[in-house]
Scaffold this motif. Structure first.
Motif, PDB file in Angstrom:
ATOM      1  N   GLY A  17       0.825  -1.219   0.000  1.00  0.00           N
ATOM      2  CA  GLY A  17       0.000   0.000   0.000  1.00  0.00           C
ATOM      3  C   GLY A  17       0.851   1.256   0.000  1.00  0.00           C
ATOM      4  O   GLY A  17       0.600   2.203  -0.760  1.00  0.00           O
ATOM      5  N   GLU A  18       1.888   1.224   0.822  1.00  0.00           N
ATOM      6  CA  GLU A  18       2.810   2.372   0.895  1.00  0.00           C
ATOM      7  C   GLU A  18       3.442   2.640  -0.467  1.00  0.00           C
ATOM      8  O   GLU A  18       3.528   3.783  -0.929  1.00  0.00           O
ATOM      9  CB  GLU A  18       3.889   2.045   1.936  1.00  0.00           C
ATOM     10  CG  GLU A  18       4.809   3.182   2.293  1.00  0.00           C
ATOM     11  CD  GLU A  18       5.996   2.703   3.146  1.00  0.00           C
ATOM     12  OE1 GLU A  18       7.114   3.182   2.929  1.00  0.00           O
ATOM     13  OE2 GLU A  18       5.778   1.830   4.011  1.00  0.00           O
ATOM     14  N   GLN A  19       3.868   1.557  -1.141  1.00  0.00           N
ATOM     15  CA  GLN A  19       4.474   1.711  -2.467  1.00  0.00           C
ATOM     16  C   GLN A  19       3.437   2.149  -3.499  1.00  0.00           C
ATOM     17  O   GLN A  19       3.754   2.874  -4.443  1.00  0.00           O
ATOM     18  CB  GLN A  19       5.135   0.400  -2.918  1.00  0.00           C
ATOM     19  CG  GLN A  19       6.356  -0.008  -2.103  1.00  0.00           C
ATOM     20  CD  GLN A  19       7.444   1.054  -2.104  1.00  0.00           C
ATOM     21  OE1 GLN A  19       7.679   1.722  -3.111  1.00  0.00           O
ATOM     22  NE2 GLN A  19       8.088   1.246  -0.962  1.00  0.00           N
ATOM     23  N   MET A  20       2.180   1.716  -3.333  1.00  0.00           N
ATOM     24  CA  MET A  20       1.121   2.147  -4.258  1.00  0.00           C
ATOM     25  C   MET A  20       0.953   3.660  -4.185  1.00  0.00           C
ATOM     26  O   MET A  20       0.859   4.333  -5.209  1.00  0.00           O
ATOM     27  CB  MET A  20      -0.199   1.472  -3.902  1.00  0.00           C
ATOM     28  CG  MET A  20      -0.326   0.054  -4.446  1.00  0.00           C
ATOM     29  SD  MET A  20      -1.922  -0.646  -3.940  1.00  0.00           S
ATOM     30  CE  MET A  20      -1.878  -2.200  -4.857  1.00  0.00           C
ATOM     31  N   LEU A  21       0.904   4.193  -2.967  1.00  0.00           N
ATOM     32  CA  LEU A  21       0.729   5.645  -2.799  1.00  0.00           C
ATOM     33  C   LEU A  21       1.907   6.398  -3.391  1.00  0.00           C
ATOM     34  O   LEU A  21       1.730   7.382  -4.117  1.00  0.00           O
ATOM     35  CB  LEU A  21       0.553   5.969  -1.316  1.00  0.00           C
ATOM     36  CG  LEU A  21      -0.735   5.412  -0.701  1.00  0.00           C
ATOM     37  CD1 LEU A  21      -0.764   5.635   0.808  1.00  0.00           C
ATOM     38  CD2 LEU A  21      -1.958   6.060  -1.354  1.00  0.00           C
ATOM     39  N   LYS A  22       3.117   5.911  -3.095  1.00  0.00           N
ATOM     40  CA  LYS A  22       4.311   6.561  -3.652  1.00  0.00           C
ATOM     41  C   LYS A  22       4.273   6.538  -5.182  1.00  0.00           C
ATOM     42  O   LYS A  22       4.685   7.492  -5.842  1.00  0.00           O
ATOM     43  CB  LYS A  22       5.577   5.841  -3.173  1.00  0.00           C
ATOM     44  CG  LYS A  22       5.980   6.218  -1.757  1.00  0.00           C
ATOM     45  CD  LYS A  22       7.356   5.644  -1.436  1.00  0.00           C
ATOM     46  CE  LYS A  22       7.724   5.873   0.022  1.00  0.00           C
ATOM     47  NZ  LYS A  22       8.899   5.093   0.433  1.00  0.00           N
ATOM     48  N   THR A  23       3.793   5.419  -5.743  1.00  0.00           N
ATOM     49  CA  THR A  23       3.787   5.271  -7.203  1.00  0.00           C
ATOM     50  C   THR A  23       2.710   6.147  -7.835  1.00  0.00           C
ATOM     51  O   THR A  23       2.943   6.776  -8.880  1.00  0.00           O
ATOM     52  CB  THR A  23       3.593   3.783  -7.587  1.00  0.00           C
ATOM     53  OG1 THR A  23       4.565   3.000  -6.889  1.00  0.00           O
ATOM     54  CG2 THR A  23       3.754   3.568  -9.071  1.00  0.00           C
ATOM     55  N   LEU A  24       1.532   6.196  -7.217  1.00  0.00           N
ATOM     56  CA  LEU A  24       0.457   7.084  -7.717  1.00  0.00           C
ATOM     57  C   LEU A  24       0.949   8.532  -7.737  1.00  0.00           C
ATOM     58  O   LEU A  24       0.683   9.286  -8.685  1.00  0.00           O
ATOM     59  CB  LEU A  24      -0.777   6.986  -6.811  1.00  0.00           C
ATOM     60  CG  LEU A  24      -1.610   5.697  -6.895  1.00  0.00           C
ATOM     61  CD1 LEU A  24      -2.609   5.635  -5.738  1.00  0.00           C
ATOM     62  CD2 LEU A  24      -2.341   5.590  -8.237  1.00  0.00           C
ATOM     63  N   GLU A  25       1.682   8.910  -6.688  1.00  0.00           N
ATOM     64  CA  GLU A  25       2.204  10.274  -6.565  1.00  0.00           C
ATOM     65  C   GLU A  25       3.288  10.526  -7.606  1.00  0.00           C
ATOM     66  O   GLU A  25       3.244  11.510  -8.351  1.00  0.00           O
ATOM     67  CB  GLU A  25       2.745  10.458  -5.136  1.00  0.00           C
ATOM     68  CG  GLU A  25       3.186  11.875  -4.831  1.00  0.00           C
ATOM     69  CD  GLU A  25       3.464  12.093  -3.332  1.00  0.00           C
ATOM     70  OE1 GLU A  25       2.824  11.429  -2.491  1.00  0.00           O
ATOM     71  OE2 GLU A  25       4.310  12.930  -3.025  1.00  0.00           O
TER      72      GLU A  25
END
Lengths: 347, 347
Positions: B17-25
């Protein structure tokens, strides 16, 4: 009375040499006298053997006067220089380097597989590469009964195979990485090669230097030595050798295709149970399979995760683990020495 | 103006989830509003996204009212319960668990391989298993031009694939072993299974629980998902999955046999150079090959050690490495979301 022998151990101060001495002591090899030899740098060190302190001497051609059995583990160039000198003086040399392994005149022996090859020795007997020994010893019972057509191995090899400096580097780097300090790789993957890489918390697909065909020497050793020990050059062998942050204990993911019909998982398990030097550890329902960390200090080769390929009826997968310093090196050398005694080849 | 979307991320506080947010950003996904969802336990936490603080809410069926795109990564049972609820409310779900991967109604997508499969989606799209994604993305250019007959993979998988608890366990154990302290494994190899084993300085041939045929679920995922994504059930696939003391970065030793003649190492290297999302790192003369530790934080899949089998003309060996949290999970999910936008499937 048991006949006893004058024994020399060359490379006595190294990681494998240390295990050779422990193994000679533990298995009570019939020793009349024991000489410990090393490079000039390590000469003068004192090592205990059966309670007695022995001073390590610098290895020279004359060191082998009166020696009947010499165990070599001090690097390929030293073997090339001194093994013929030892043989000239009447010693039988069991060499744990790669110097003579593919020499047609030199038997390459894993006693469980091809003890008979010792009969043709001309003074030097080669001990195979660690990653080869555990694989051929486990697969020989299968080959004997069902034939081996193809063999594809991916290895998970421990750093102690690269010497005690490599072990120190792994632990030092592990601490540095956990403490957010800079690391400075100097030994692995290959101390003599151009570049060095992080081994802690990593997986490095290079053991020994590269050959022209893109395979490393370690991979070519597994390929060529397997065919020589099993005395069948028609077996198709491929290897990918990888170094891991594991201190001792090589693991191997092995795929085989046999020649004949009739093999299944339970027969393969039986073959492993009956094989000399093999311990079957194979019960998925109880999460029983071989683990590198558990193999350290054990003589046996551990085999598990045996399963039939889902597409190829004659295809099987195995997970083979062994202590690379024992069966992979020191123990196999001492077993060769015992074979020489038992078959009357050591006089 | 670019169309923007109401997005929800379920499992926002986990490693993926943390990596998903970083990637979306980082990839600037067109977001109108962002809702962060989690289990009751993690609700209330605050997470920054593009400089703004967002409070994590407990995921409930009603949470998905007004949501157009939902990225799920909170475990299979939560996906099974909430994905249909999200779809009912009009959201498209990209699910990173194994809950729906083999469901015939659900496309299983690696955009570089089978983006077209999105056209048939009925609300849920499955993100494949980490170890599968990097392998099929690297092999698809080969399959397309030469066909794939057989594929045998042995993996070298990082602990972050088992969650942040597993990472903590690895580092804690590493310190304990170096300090000669007792260890007490509780998470790995599989937190929910009966026994737990040492992961530090070890190699454990179990990822996920065992199935009845002796293969683990992880191995069966690689086998079944590969055939589904490549849309060819005739490819023979076998896998042995092994967990290593590596934090992030899965490595794979892959052997393939292609259908057609004409492939050689330089052609295979060219295919890798031209493939989207692939970086070729393959120069043995300079010791250039992919390394797990170097892959961390990188979007690409790294391929090297490419060599032709010495016996099988149509056989090749490759070493494939990628960040298991990025292309193996978060990045591939976000890429699926972009594909939905670009193909007009997200409305």
């Amino acid at each position: 009375m048991t006949k006893t022998f004058n024994v020399a151990v060359l490379g006595a101060t190294g990681a494998v040499g240390e295990q050779m001495l422990k193994t000679l002591e533990r298995l009570d090899f019939p020793i009349a006298s024991l000489k410990l030899l090393s490079s000039k740098r390590s000469a003068g060190k004192k090592i205990k053997f059966k309670g007695e302190e022995i001073t390590v001497e610098e290895a020279k051609p004359e060191s082998f006067e009166g020696i009947q059995l010499a165990l070599f583990s001090a690097g390929g160039s030293i073997s090339k220089a001194l093994a013929p000198e030892a043989v000239k003086r009447g010693a039988v040399v069991v060499d744990n380097t790669s110097a003579f392994r593919m020499d047609e005149e030199v038997p390459l022996v894993v006693p469980e597989v091809n003890e008979h090859a010792l009969q043709n020795h001309k003074g030097i007997i080669a001990n195979p590469n660690c990653s080869t020994i555990q694989m051929v010893a486990a697969l020989e019972p299968v080959r004997k009964e069902f034939g081996l057509k193809k063999l594809i191995v991916s290895t998970y090899q421990a750093v102690s195979g690269a010497g005690s400096e490599a072990v120190d580097e792994m632990y030092e780097q592990s601490r540095q990485i956990m403490d957010n300090e800079e690391i400075d790789p100097k030994v692995l993957p290959v101390s003599g090669d151009k570049k060095h890489y992080q081994i802690a918390f990593n997986a490095v697909p290079q053991i020994d230097v590269f050959t022209d065909n893109g395979f490393t020497f370690e991979e070519m050793k597994m390929i060529n030595e397997t065919k020589k020990i099993m005395e069948d050059s028609s077996i198709n062998v491929a290897a990918t050798c990888v170094r891991l942050p594991v201190e001792t204990g090589h693991s191997e993911s092995v795929y085989i295709e046999v020649e004949k019909d009739g093999l299944d998982v339970s027969r393969l398990q039986e073959l492993m149970k009956d094989a000399p030097g093999i311990t079957l550890q194979d019960d998925p329902s109880q999460q029983i399979y071989p683990l590198a960390a558990d193999s350290k200090g054990k003589d046996d080769i551990f085999v598990g995760r045996i399963r039939q390929d889902l597409d190829e009826k004659k295809g099987f997968h195995l997970w083979i683990v062994s202590d690379n310093l024992l069966k992979g090196a020191a123990l196999n050398s001492v077993q060769i020495a015992f074979s020489l005694v038992n078959t009357g080849l050591l006089k």
